[in-house]
Design an enzyme around this catalytic site. Structure first.
Site, mmCIF file in Angstrom:
data_model
loop_
_atom_site.group_PDB
_atom_site.id
_atom_site.type_symbol
_atom_site.label_atom_id
_atom_site.label_comp_id
_atom_site.label_asym_id
_atom_site.label_seq_id
_atom_site.Cartn_x
_atom_site.Cartn_y
_atom_site.Cartn_z
ATOM 1 N N HIS A 1 -48.145 33.911 64.601
ATOM 2 C CA HIS A 1 -48.983 34.830 65.387
ATOM 3 C C HIS A 1 -50.311 35.235 64.364
ATOM 4 C CE1 HIS A 1 -46.397 35.530 68.764
ATOM 5 N NE2 HIS A 1 -45.630 36.024 67.940
ATOM 6 N N GLY B 1 -48.951 61.476 79.971
ATOM 7 C CA GLY B 1 -49.312 62.108 78.641
ATOM 8 C C GLY B 1 -50.876 62.059 78.476
ATOM 9 N N ASP C 1 -43.073 37.566 73.937
ATOM 10 C CA ASP C 1 -44.409 36.816 74.061
ATOM 11 C C ASP C 1 -44.784 36.192 75.191
ATOM 12 O OD1 ASP C 1 -44.685 37.738 71.375
ATOM 13 O OD2 ASP C 1 -43.749 36.034 70.402
ATOM 14 N N GLY D 1 -52.701 64.371 79.537
ATOM 15 C CA GLY D 1 -53.127 65.928 79.687
ATOM 16 C C GLY D 1 -53.343 66.387 80.883
ATOM 17 N N LYS D 2 -52.715 66.183 81.902
ATOM 18 C CA LYS D 2 -52.988 66.631 83.463
ATOM 19 C C LYS D 2 -52.286 67.926 83.403
ATOM 20 C CE LYS D 2 -50.780 63.350 85.375
ATOM 21 N NZ LYS D 2 -50.699 62.528 84.299
ATOM 22 N N THR D 3 -51.197 68.212 82.900
ATOM 23 C CA THR D 3 -50.486 69.803 83.025
ATOM 24 C C THR D 3 -51.312 70.599 81.994
ATOM 25 O OG1 THR D 3 -48.457 68.655 83.590
ATOM 26 C CG2 THR D 3 -48.484 70.925 82.739
ATOM 27 N N LEU D 4 -51.661 69.911 80.866
ATOM 28 C CA LEU D 4 -52.459 70.854 80.116
ATOM 29 C C LEU D 4 -53.769 71.184 80.445
ATOM 30 C CD1 LEU D 4 -52.430 71.999 76.894
ATOM 31 C CD2 LEU D 4 -53.609 69.845 76.423
ATOM 32 N N ALA E 1 -58.860 68.951 74.031
ATOM 33 C CA ALA E 1 -59.948 68.339 73.698
ATOM 34 C C ALA E 1 -59.947 66.924 74.395
ATOM 35 C CB ALA E 1 -59.460 67.606 72.182
ATOM 36 N N GLU F 1 -43.566 35.104 62.860
ATOM 37 C CA GLU F 1 -44.769 36.203 62.641
ATOM 38 C C GLU F 1 -46.079 35.686 61.986
ATOM 39 O OE1 GLU F 1 -44.466 38.963 63.973
ATOM 40 O OE2 GLU F 1 -42.509 38.775 64.575
#
EC number: 3.4.24.-
Length: 781
Positions: A578, A352, A650, A354-357, A312, A575
């Site tokens: 942020h 990750g 940060d 997809g080069k080998t795929l 894909a 938090e």
């Protein structure tokens, strides 16, 4: 060495070739003695040939038998006991021995019966070659057994030594108990050799070793010290230990060292000679296997494997590699126009993606042999193996042409070759690379062999490998876009049992995961299915995907980590800072979720944003990103009048953005529109910088000013909205987790208009609406 000379002498006197004649001559028996009488059926000889020989006599053969018999029997027993050789019959076959022996009359009869009748001359030649190969195998096996016997004899002679002992052990355990037979002093080495009586008991156990060595500080006064110890033990004069002196001299030591060196060199010569016999019958295949390339052959004609439809996304990359597939399927279409297809292609991109795929898909679509091998498999610790394996790989490729050769992680062997000025050189890797360059585009290069390679470190590859004629087609596979992520989700969701159609999830999940690779997307789908199975659901629901996305981004909630009340307040205000800054500023992303639950990735809390697929950033957008990252540190300083170490990540992000704006994006007026390469981590101080020390100080000053201005702006935003900061912090302390709707209910909508967001809660609402129409009810998250 004496055993070796005797064995060679016996071998020269052997009237017939073959190892059993040698054993028979050494034992003084003929092969007929081991067979049945007359025409009776011969039987299998049990035991070793040496063990059947007579042990008496003083001939050279009997002397050699007494030396080698224990070693041969020990080696045979060890091989059978350790199950290295399955049976005694197999051991005899490996050692080149004969299992069945006939009398001379029966042997002559068998020869007459076995005479070829009406055979062609080529059959006689083939029979002669077969016998020569068998004789060669027998001789090689005999030499191997001969080396094992010599080594075992040396080890057996060395086993009589019991190691080193101290003076206290010598006096208390040996001398006092009367176990010492004699003492020999070696003045040149300050070593005393202690010989014990047969069957001596030392340290409470009978000892097989009868000789021990003892280091003495003052060798000249050893005998005086020994007599004093005997006087203390009240040993009578007739029972005193005799002392002798062993003076080897220079020539004795030199001859001993020369002899041991000669034995070692002979063994090495024999081993390398066996290595040179690889490729011929009778040679040892272990050396040949080392030089062979361990590649994987994929036969595309079987139709099994990954096709382009299974890959894909990557639309442009598939178009690039499809040219190679079309050429291999119908080369005449290209040749009649005079076109030359590139010799190879290099697949580039982050991990990750997809080069080998994609390479697997090429193997299936091309319907030609596909030889795949990883780059690290070429180089070993033994010199020259890398180049030999490259030759082996391309030799196989030429034999199967047309075919495709795929090298994964080619940066393992394709790094830039070192120059004379640098001290970092790896001759083995360079030799492997040179052989690869020659095979790809050299004097003996064959057509119809296409090379595909993949790496995520194109910057370290050698320029000769990247030039036209070798890996001249560079296919860059970037992180998937929104549309490509949707297609990848559709592909992975096909195998899951879902409560809604896959199209219901794919678009929303694609918007939730900007910057994710194909491997990350596959991980999210798998984590969602695992979570649904753990919860006992019969299908995968929306909240399972919400859990999977949160797990991949921030890790799982770590319930075992309990924070104190004070630490919870600090994390809540951090938090909230942020979230509030991101909510109030114009060019920041939407806040989807804020949590103060500790995570397994060492985070005490996190704010989940929804970044946009954006490739161009203005100065104002980068500045407000810095302000949002500094919101946690500023909130701590305003609320508690102190700061903690929780803002380390940060600050690292803020520093990177500031230096990128100054050094790479040309956004500092005092520096000007210039761009310098980013310094690589771990290489600080190595190489020359393309700017002066004065310009470096100016860039440092501009980066500090930029960070300080962002921090002041963040403080102003928070001070103007302290009530909203307090409301968000209190809600976090109460619920631990708040989402977009909760923030909007607490502090109102964003002042610069609604921000784009994808709330998973709306997915649940959609599912509930569908359940109301009569479908299966989804369990609560």
């Amino acid at each position: 060495m004496a055993a070796a000379l005797l064995l060679l002498r016996a071998l020269r006197q052997s009237p017939e070739p073959g190892p059993w004649r040698l054993w028979a001559q050494l034992s003084g028996r003929s092969p007929g003695l081991f067979s049945g009488a007359g025409g009776r059926r011969p039987y299998v000889v049990r035991g070793t040939p040496i063990g059947l020989a007579a042990a008496g006599g003083h001939t050279p053969q009997s002397l050699l038998l007494r030396i080698l018999t224990p070693s041969f029997e020990g080696v045979s027993g060890l091989l059978l006991k350790r199950h290295i050789v399955p049976s005694a019959i197999r051991l005899w076959q490996l050692s080149g021995s004969t299992l069945y022996f006939n009398t001379s009359g029966l042997k002559q009869k068998n020869k007459d019966d076995d005479k070829p009748k009406g055979k062609a001359p080529e059959d006689d030649e083939e029979e002669r070659r077969r016998k020569e190969r068998e004789d060669q195998m027998y001789r090689e096996r005999l030499r191997t057994l001969f080396i094992i016997a010599i080594v075992m004899s040396l080890l057996n002679s060395l086993s009589t030594s019991g190691g080193s002992i101290s003076w206290a052990d010598f006096v208390n355990e040996m001398l006092a108990k009367g176990e010492v037979q004699r003492v020999q002093v070696v003045p040149e080495s300050d070593v005393v050799e202690v010989y014990l009586h047969p069957g001596a008991v030392v340290f409470g156990r009978p000892r097989l070793a009868l000789m021990y060595r003892m280091q003495v500080a003052n060798i000249d006064k050893f005998e005086e010290k020994l007599r004093a110890a005997e006087d203390e033990l009240n040993i009578e004069s007739k029972d005193r230990i005799p002392v002798s002196y062993k003076r080897t001299g220079f020539f004795g030591n030199a001859l001993y060292a020369l002899g041991m060196t000669a034995v070692g060199l002979a063994i090495l010569w024999y081993v390398f000679r066996l290595a040179g016999m690889t490729g011929r019958e009778g040679g040892f295949s272990a050396f040949n296997q080392l030089k062979m390339a361990r590649f994987t052959i994929v036969d595309g004609k079987t139709g099994k494997g990954v096709s382009f439809q299974d890959v894909a996304g990557m639309h442009e990359a598939k178009l690039e590699v499809r040219e190679f597939v079309d050429y291999l399927k119908s080369p005449e279409r290209f040749l009649q126009l005079g076109a030359k297809v590139p010799k190879g292609a290099l697949l580039l991109g982050p991990p990750g993606c997809g080069k080998t795929l994609l390479a697997k898909a090429v193997a299936t679509e091309a319907q030609v042999p596909f030889l795949a091998m990883a780059g690290p498999e070429f180089v070993e610790v033994i010199g020259g193996l890398g180049a030999a394996r490259v030759r082996s790989l391309f030799k196989e490729a030429r034999a199967r042409a047309p075919c495709i050769v795929y090298i994964d992680e080619i940066d393992a062997v394709g790094k830039k070759r070192s120059t004379s000025m640098s001290g970092f050189s790896n001759t083995e890797e360079e030799q492997t690379l040179n052989q690869l360059l020659v095979e790809m585009d050299g004097m003996g290069t064959a057509d119809h062999v296409i090379v595909l390679a993949s790496t995520n470190r194109a910057d370290v590859l050698d320029n000769a490998l990247m030039r036209p004629g070798r890996l001249d087609r560079h296919v860059f596979i970037d992180l998937p876009t929104l549309q490509e992520r949707r297609e990848i989700f559709e592909q992975h969701l096909k195998g899951l049992k879902l409560t809604q159609p896959s199209s219901f999830y794919s678009q929303r999940l694609a918007e939730l995961t900007p910057g994710f690779s194909g491997a990350d997307i596959a991980n999210i789908c798998n984590e969602a299915a695992l979570h649904a199975a753990r919860e006992g659901h019969t299908s995968v629901h929306t909240f399972n995907f919400e859990y999977a996305v949160e797990r991949v981004i921030a890790g799982t909630a770590k319930k075992s980590k309990i924070l104190s009340k004070e630490e919870q307040r600090v994390v809540a205000f951090h938090e909230s800072g942020h979230a509030l800054v991101g909510w109030l500023l114009e060019h920041t992303e939407a806040v989807m979720k804020v949590s103060i639950a500790p995570r397994t990735n060492a985070a005490l809390g996190f704010s989940q944003m929804l970044p946009r697929d954006q490739y161009l950033f203005t100065k104002e957008q980068l500045f407000e990103r810095m302000c949002m990252a500094l919101g946690g540190r500023a909130a701590e300083a305003i609320s508690f009048s102190r700061v903690t170490s929780g803002a380390q990540d940060d600050l690292r992000k803020v520093t990177r953005i500031a230096y990128s704006m100054v050094k790479q994006f040309g956004m500092a007026p005092s520096i000007g529109p210039v761009s310098f390469p980013e310094a690589q981590e771990g290489l600080v101080g190595i190489g020359r910088r393309p700017f002066s020390q004065g310009l470096q100080q100016m860039m440092d000053h501009e980066a500090r000013l930029l960070v300080a201005r962002a921090y002041r702006h963040t403080e102003k935003v928070l001070l103007d909205n302290l009530d909203k900061l307090q409301a968000l912090a209190n809600a976090l302390l109460e619920k631990e987790v708040i989402n977009y709707e909760d923030i909007e209910a607490l502090i109102g909508p964003p002042p610069h208009g609604p921000k784009k967001m994808i709330a998973p809660q709306k997915w649940i609402d959609a599912e509930k609406e569908k359940q109301a129409s009569g479908e299966e009810e989804a369990p609560a998250p």
